[in-house]
Design a protein around this motif. Sequence first.
Motif, PDB file in Angstrom:
ATOM      1  N   HIS A  83       1.402  -0.934  -0.069  1.00  0.00           N
ATOM      2  CA  HIS A  83      -0.228   0.128  -0.180  1.00  0.00           C
ATOM      3  C   HIS A  83       0.585   1.102   0.338  1.00  0.00           C
ATOM      4  O   HIS A  83       1.799   1.387   1.080  1.00  0.00           O
ATOM      5  N   HIS A  84       0.490   2.068  -0.549  1.00  0.00           N
ATOM      6  CA  HIS A  84       1.726   3.878  -0.981  1.00  0.00           C
ATOM      7  C   HIS A  84       0.547   4.368  -1.467  1.00  0.00           C
ATOM      8  O   HIS A  84      -0.925   4.028  -1.732  1.00  0.00           O
ATOM      9  N   ILE A  85       0.358   6.001   0.248  1.00  0.00           N
ATOM     10  CA  ILE A  85      -0.776   6.512   0.109  1.00  0.00           C
ATOM     11  C   ILE A  85      -0.177   7.790  -0.943  1.00  0.00           C
ATOM     12  O   ILE A  85       0.636   8.373  -0.470  1.00  0.00           O
ATOM     13  N   ALA A  86      -1.033   8.387  -2.053  1.00  0.00           N
ATOM     14  CA  ALA A  86      -0.781   9.169  -2.996  1.00  0.00           C
ATOM     15  C   ALA A  86      -2.014  10.350  -2.682  1.00  0.00           C
ATOM     16  O   ALA A  86      -2.311  10.968  -3.204  1.00  0.00           O
ATOM     17  N   LEU A  87      -1.996  11.058  -1.150  1.00  0.00           N
ATOM     18  CA  LEU A  87      -3.346  11.960  -0.841  1.00  0.00           C
ATOM     19  C   LEU A  87      -2.026  13.295  -1.915  1.00  0.00           C
ATOM     20  O   LEU A  87      -1.716  13.559  -0.922  1.00  0.00           O
ATOM     21  N   GLY A  88      -3.456  13.928  -2.063  1.00  0.00           N
ATOM     22  CA  GLY A  88      -3.227  15.051  -2.047  1.00  0.00           C
ATOM     23  C   GLY A  88      -2.343  15.385  -3.624  1.00  0.00           C
ATOM     24  O   GLY A  88      -2.441  16.946  -3.741  1.00  0.00           O
ATOM     25  N   HIS A  89      -2.708  14.311  -4.391  1.00  0.00           N
ATOM     26  CA  HIS A  89      -1.945  15.546  -5.399  1.00  0.00           C
ATOM     27  C   HIS A  89      -2.204  13.823  -6.119  1.00  0.00           C
ATOM     28  O   HIS A  89      -1.819  12.951  -6.069  1.00  0.00           O
ATOM     29  N   LYS A  90      -1.673  14.046  -7.992  1.00  0.00           N
ATOM     30  CA  LYS A  90      -2.201  13.078  -8.734  1.00  0.00           C
ATOM     31  C   LYS A  90      -0.588  11.972  -8.787  1.00  0.00           C
ATOM     32  O   LYS A  90       0.362  12.838  -9.150  1.00  0.00           O
ATOM     33  N   PRO A  91      -0.718  10.457  -9.071  1.00  0.00           N
ATOM     34  CA  PRO A  91       0.607  10.031  -9.484  1.00  0.00           C
ATOM     35  C   PRO A  91       0.803  10.054 -10.511  1.00  0.00           C
ATOM     36  O   PRO A  91       2.403  10.333 -10.445  1.00  0.00           O
ATOM     37  N   ASP A  92      -0.022  10.999 -11.500  1.00  0.00           N
ATOM     38  CA  ASP A  92       1.468  11.384 -12.398  1.00  0.00           C
ATOM     39  C   ASP A  92       2.319  12.391 -12.206  1.00  0.00           C
ATOM     40  O   ASP A  92       3.672  13.302 -13.211  1.00  0.00           O
ATOM     41  N   ALA A  93       1.777  13.408 -11.300  1.00  0.00           N
ATOM     42  CA  ALA A  93       2.711  14.447 -10.589  1.00  0.00           C
ATOM     43  C   ALA A  93       3.371  14.449  -9.329  1.00  0.00           C
ATOM     44  O   ALA A  93       3.889  15.438  -8.836  1.00  0.00           O
ATOM     45  N   GLU A 113       0.320  -8.053  -5.083  1.00  0.00           N
ATOM     46  CA  GLU A 113      -0.885  -6.816  -5.300  1.00  0.00           C
ATOM     47  C   GLU A 113       0.008  -5.877  -4.600  1.00  0.00           C
ATOM     48  O   GLU A 113       0.561  -5.425  -3.401  1.00  0.00           O
ATOM     49  N   ALA A 114      -0.380  -4.144  -5.371  1.00  0.00           N
ATOM     50  CA  ALA A 114      -0.025  -3.596  -5.439  1.00  0.00           C
ATOM     51  C   ALA A 114      -1.228  -2.155  -5.381  1.00  0.00           C
ATOM     52  O   ALA A 114      -1.747  -2.322  -6.277  1.00  0.00           O
ATOM     53  N   HIS A 115      -1.880  -1.268  -4.515  1.00  0.00           N
ATOM     54  CA  HIS A 115      -2.106  -0.169  -3.980  1.00  0.00           C
ATOM     55  C   HIS A 115      -1.865   1.137  -4.519  1.00  0.00           C
ATOM     56  O   HIS A 115      -0.749   1.137  -3.135  1.00  0.00           O
ATOM     57  N   LEU A 116      -1.808   2.017  -4.829  1.00  0.00           N
ATOM     58  CA  LEU A 116      -1.444   3.412  -5.245  1.00  0.00           C
ATOM     59  C   LEU A 116      -2.947   4.224  -4.526  1.00  0.00           C
ATOM     60  O   LEU A 116      -3.829   4.608  -5.410  1.00  0.00           O
ATOM     61  N   TRP A 117      -2.844   4.748  -3.387  1.00  0.00           N
ATOM     62  CA  TRP A 117      -3.917   5.234  -2.872  1.00  0.00           C
ATOM     63  C   TRP A 117      -4.064   6.438  -3.461  1.00  0.00           C
ATOM     64  O   TRP A 117      -3.312   7.730  -2.214  1.00  0.00           O
ATOM     65  N   THR A 118      -5.196   7.436  -4.187  1.00  0.00           N
ATOM     66  CA  THR A 118      -5.212   8.286  -4.505  1.00  0.00           C
ATOM     67  C   THR A 118      -5.981   9.090  -3.738  1.00  0.00           C
ATOM     68  O   THR A 118      -7.461   8.458  -3.047  1.00  0.00           O
ATOM     69  N   ASP A 119      -6.620  10.396  -4.169  1.00  0.00           N
ATOM     70  CA  ASP A 119      -7.893  10.868  -3.276  1.00  0.00           C
ATOM     71  C   ASP A 119      -9.019  10.359  -3.262  1.00  0.00           C
ATOM     72  O   ASP A 119     -10.358  10.448  -2.632  1.00  0.00           O
ATOM     73  N   LYS A 121      -9.960   7.531  -4.973  1.00  0.00           N
ATOM     74  CA  LYS A 121     -10.089   5.658  -4.800  1.00  0.00           C
ATOM     75  C   LYS A 121      -9.953   5.944  -2.770  1.00  0.00           C
ATOM     76  O   LYS A 121     -10.365   4.903  -2.474  1.00  0.00           O
ATOM     77  N   ALA A 122      -9.885   6.738  -2.067  1.00  0.00           N
ATOM     78  CA  ALA A 122      -9.468   6.745  -0.513  1.00  0.00           C
ATOM     79  C   ALA A 122     -11.080   6.956  -0.252  1.00  0.00           C
ATOM     80  O   ALA A 122     -11.373   6.729   0.635  1.00  0.00           O
ATOM     81  N   ALA A 123     -11.337   7.785  -0.807  1.00  0.00           N
ATOM     82  CA  ALA A 123     -12.722   7.962  -0.070  1.00  0.00           C
ATOM     83  C   ALA A 123     -13.976   7.460  -1.160  1.00  0.00           C
ATOM     84  O   ALA A 123     -14.733   7.261   0.117  1.00  0.00           O
ATOM     85  N   VAL A 124     -14.009   6.255  -1.757  1.00  0.00           N
ATOM     86  CA  VAL A 124     -14.476   5.694  -2.308  1.00  0.00           C
ATOM     87  C   VAL A 124     -14.655   4.616  -1.224  1.00  0.00           C
ATOM     88  O   VAL A 124     -15.516   4.010  -0.776  1.00  0.00           O
ATOM     89  N   PHE A 125     -12.856   4.461  -0.733  1.00  0.00           N
ATOM     90  CA  PHE A 125     -12.818   3.526   0.045  1.00  0.00           C
ATOM     91  C   PHE A 125     -13.706   3.267   1.690  1.00  0.00           C
ATOM     92  O   PHE A 125     -14.349   2.344   2.152  1.00  0.00           O
ATOM     93  N   ILE A 126     -13.292   4.459   2.273  1.00  0.00           N
ATOM     94  CA  ILE A 126     -14.199   5.216   3.288  1.00  0.00           C
ATOM     95  C   ILE A 126     -15.895   5.274   3.571  1.00  0.00           C
ATOM     96  O   ILE A 126     -15.993   5.243   4.466  1.00  0.00           O
ATOM     97  N   ASN A 127     -15.979   5.429   2.358  1.00  0.00           N
ATOM     98  CA  ASN A 127     -16.813   5.477   2.103  1.00  0.00           C
ATOM     99  C   ASN A 127     -18.177   4.015   2.240  1.00  0.00           C
ATOM    100  O   ASN A 127     -19.339   3.999   3.394  1.00  0.00           O
ATOM    101  N   GLU A 128     -17.983   3.411   2.063  1.00  0.00           N
ATOM    102  CA  GLU A 128     -17.620   1.737   1.664  1.00  0.00           C
ATOM    103  C   GLU A 128     -17.544   0.735   3.158  1.00  0.00           C
ATOM    104  O   GLU A 128     -18.642   0.453   2.764  1.00  0.00           O
ATOM    105  N   TYR A 152      -3.821   3.373   9.172  1.00  0.00           N
ATOM    106  CA  TYR A 152      -4.461   2.041   9.681  1.00  0.00           C
ATOM    107  C   TYR A 152      -5.826   1.588   9.526  1.00  0.00           C
ATOM    108  O   TYR A 152      -5.785   0.578   9.638  1.00  0.00           O
ATOM    109  N   LEU A 153      -6.775   2.365   8.127  1.00  0.00           N
ATOM    110  CA  LEU A 153      -7.288   1.844   7.945  1.00  0.00           C
ATOM    111  C   LEU A 153      -7.203   0.701   6.927  1.00  0.00           C
ATOM    112  O   LEU A 153      -8.267  -0.631   6.917  1.00  0.00           O
ATOM    113  N   VAL A 154      -6.266   0.834   5.856  1.00  0.00           N
ATOM    114  CA  VAL A 154      -6.524  -0.213   4.547  1.00  0.00           C
ATOM    115  C   VAL A 154      -5.569  -1.494   4.898  1.00  0.00           C
ATOM    116  O   VAL A 154      -5.974  -2.208   4.724  1.00  0.00           O
ATOM    117  N   LEU A 155      -5.192  -1.311   6.062  1.00  0.00           N
ATOM    118  CA  LEU A 155      -4.180  -1.908   7.302  1.00  0.00           C
ATOM    119  C   LEU A 155      -4.781  -3.187   7.445  1.00  0.00           C
ATOM    120  O   LEU A 155      -4.329  -3.905   7.841  1.00  0.00           O
TER     121      LEU A 155
END
Length: 351
Positions: A83-93, A113-119, A121-128, A152-155
């Motif tokens: 799991h890598h968390i990249a909130l606040g910026h887009k992956p290509d930036a 399995e690899a997850h890159l958590w963007t804003d 994806k994270a919002a959908v994950f928290i909501n669900e 902590y939530l994804v772990l």
Amino acid sequence: MHSSSRKKFSVVLAVLFLLVLWLRTPITVALSIFSLPITWNLRSSTFLISRRLDNFDLTFANYSATRATSLPEHPDVVPPILHHIALGHKPDAEQADWSTARNNCLAYHPGWEAHLWTDEKAAVFINEKFPLLKEMWGGYKYPIQRVDALRYLVLYEYGGVVLDMDLDCRRSLGPLRRFNFTAPAAHPVGFSNGFMMASKRHPFVRELVRNLPVYNWRWFGLPYPTVMFSTGCHYASTIHAQQKNRSDLRILSGTVRNPNLHALNGDVETPLFHHLGASSWHSFDAFLIVSIGKAGSHLLWVFVGLGTFVLVGSWYSMLQLRGVHGGISLFRRRYSEDGLKRPEEELIKCV
């Protein structure tokens, strides 16, 4: 006169008792935070990974750099997920060095399995998965708090390995998959939450999630203590120190000659990572607190501890704690329509 004095004394005692009872939650939280330098080292020999206790090579020199498993000597209890968390910026930036660091980690863990958590994806994950925490998570004042909480939530939900974007892997983390929970030791006490490994739905990670509303304070409006004590390394280490049995909550420390072998402080190389040392969220108050700490840890904790009790005894504190009490109620045992108690884990899953 004596009778009158006794009555006044009784009234004062009663008022003090009611005040302490009213403030028991903030007092307990404050004590747990500021007693960490003492509580952390209690029974530390039971949770520090070592050659004597685990027959584990802390230098990793005896393990292949590409070894992705603990087998055959030990079963793999941590799933192969990064799991890598990249909130606040887009992956290509992303910063170029962060992209390189993440790619190196992926290269050392082929087939994982690899997850890159963007804003998004994270919002959908928290909501669900954690709708009861959605308002608190979205309301954090500092972006790093959302990053910390998401760790902590994804772990908890998936298990696996959570890595900071500025950790450049130097080898595979496979040999550590034998431990149900692992994190590197921090200096001077506690552990770093920038790298954590855990089995899926681990009870300790559940506690990290469950206590997020309880510790959600804003400390005098200062970014550094607000982050560290509500979601950061100090928070996580405090919850670790509260557990009755910490023998399963393993901490990757160092050797006798190099006790900080795995510490991720600043721009440093450890057997596992090159830590690029990003900490852009730190602010003027971090410099102040660290400077006081260098002058003496006792002075630091006395100074902040006294300030804490002033805080929890004021109306301002109680205003800040409105969300705390609401958060606690979310995780108390509740009764369903048939009158049966719902277990805390069901509430924490939020699905």
